[in-house]
Design an enzyme around this catalytic site. Structure first.
Site, PDB file in Angstrom:
ATOM      1  N   THR A  61       0.798  -1.227   0.000  1.00  0.00           N
ATOM      2  CA  THR A  61       0.000   0.000   0.000  1.00  0.00           C
ATOM      3  C   THR A  61       0.830   1.277   0.000  1.00  0.00           C
ATOM      4  OG1 THR A  61      -0.199  -0.170   2.413  1.00  0.00           O
ATOM      5  CG2 THR A  61      -2.016  -1.066   1.087  1.00  0.00           C
ATOM      6  N   TYR A  62       2.147   1.188  -0.109  1.00  0.00           N
ATOM      7  CA  TYR A  62       2.960   2.410  -0.175  1.00  0.00           C
ATOM      8  C   TYR A  62       2.594   3.194  -1.444  1.00  0.00           C
ATOM      9  CZ  TYR A  62       6.163   0.887   3.568  1.00  0.00           C
ATOM     10  OH  TYR A  62       6.722   0.504   4.765  1.00  0.00           O
ATOM     11  N   ALA A  63       2.283   4.478  -1.230  1.00  0.00           N
ATOM     12  CA  ALA A  63       1.892   5.357  -2.343  1.00  0.00           C
ATOM     13  C   ALA A  63       0.783   4.724  -3.177  1.00  0.00           C
ATOM     14  CB  ALA A  63       3.085   5.703  -3.221  1.00  0.00           C
TER      15      ALA A  63
END
Length: 354
Positions: A61-63
């Site tokens: 879910t990073y960025a």
């Protein structure tokens, strides 16, 4: 003694070799309001790899997934030389209650999504990102082991979890012949040393490499903040800056700025930047395999890599340790005391109560 990014270290109890500083890719992408655009992220990645770095850390879910998509492009043609680590458990779809958590459904869905975004057939390391206090440990371990047996992940690891749960999982994995945990991520730096109570000793005992994130404590240890940032107007400001974020987290305090002052003093003596000194202290902590670098620009990464060249004197290490010391609490402080050691030697007796 100076290190280099190609001074590779085994990751925990595995035979996997990784660089002594890992590249954190949480800054790759601006979808969540901060981070770096593609071009700048590419420069950071290329600089790290050109220096011999091979250990890259991201999460599903990073960025909003852009971090993994960028890494797919950046690693194309050189995938097998790199150690790619990603994570699962954080919410990916607000409409779906099963799109977060450590359970088997989210585990398999998240891994398939990461494989697509990273454009790879396998993940070198998969972390459980955040403990959910719900999923049985046997469900987590069996699901991870199934994915290892399927060849979709090579090694399993854990982050942001209680020490007693991690040690329990490692014991169960060993007893049942499932894939053991090889690494532990936790927040650890000169301002946040509570991991020394249980998490880091546990990791050393059970064969987990320690990977500290936020080694600069949100930039506080880089020397960028002053007492002016402690004024009520600055502390209460909700202006979306890193300063207001650190203030909301409680990282900007008089005590922490006092620690940062000692870091700056040692840095001046050594001819290095405060960031390099703070990173080097974390890097040289027993049990630590590789702190995670969260550089947004090549200049920041260049400065961070200078931590590999820092050599402390014993006196400088003692000053840093003293300035940032924490109370280890029960039972650690008591077990380290002279009275307990005397009792164990038989020199003293416990007095009866009542």
């Amino acid at each position: 003694m100076s290190l280099t990014l190609d001074t590779y270290r085994p990751l925990g109890r595995s035979g996997l070799r990784v660089s002594p500083l890992a590249l954190g890719a949480a800054t790759f992408g601006t979808e969540t309001g901060w981070g770096s655009e593609r071009e700048e992220s590419r420069k950071v990645f290329d600089l790290y790899v050109e220096r011999g770095g091979n250990f890259v850390d991201t999460a599903d879910t990073y960025a909003a997934g852009s971090s993994e998509r960028m890494l797919a492009e950046f690693t194309r043609g050189d995938r097998d030389r790199l150690v790619l680590a990603t994570k699962y458990t954080t919410l990916s779809d607000p409409r779906d209650p099963n799109s977060s958590g450590a359970h088997r459904k989210n585990l398999f869905t998240s891994v398939e999504g990461s494989l697509r975004r990273l454009e790879t057939d396998y993940l070198d390391v998969l972390y459980l990102h955040v403990w959910d206090f719900t999923t049985p440990v046997e469900e987590i371990l069996r699901g991870m082991d199934d994915l290892v047996r399927q060849g979709k992940i090579r090694y399993v690891a854990i982050s942001n979890s209680p020490a007693w749960q991690v040690s329990r999982m490692q014991a169960i994995a060993d007893l049942r012949g499932w894939s053991p945990l090889v690494a532990l991520q936790l927040e650890y730096n000169l301002l946040e040393r509570t991991g020394e109570r249980d998490l880091i000793p546990m990791a050393r005992e059970l064969g987990l490499g320690v990977l500290p994130y936020s080694p600069l404590a949100g930039g506080v240890l880089s020397g960028k903040y002053t007492r002016d940032d402690l004024t009520p107007a600055n502390i209460d400001a909700a202006d979306g800056t890193r300063r207001s974020f650190n203030a909301a987290l409680g990282t900007l305090t008089e005590r922490n700025l006092a620690v940062a002052d000692v870091v700056k003093e040692v840095a001046a003596e050594l001819g290095h930047s405060p960031a390099q000194v703070a990173l080097a202290w974390t890097l040289r902590t027993p049990g630590v395999t590789a702190p995670l670098l969260g550089a947004r620009t090549p200049a920041q990464l260049e400065d961070n890599l200078g931590a590999l060249d820092v050599d402390f004197t014993d006196a400088q290490l003692a000053r840093l340790d003293e300035a940032s010391a924490i109370d280890l609490g029960v039972p650690h402080a008591a077990l380290a005391g002279d009275h307990i050691r005397a009792v164990m030697r038989g020199d003293l007796k416990f007095a009866p109560r009542g």
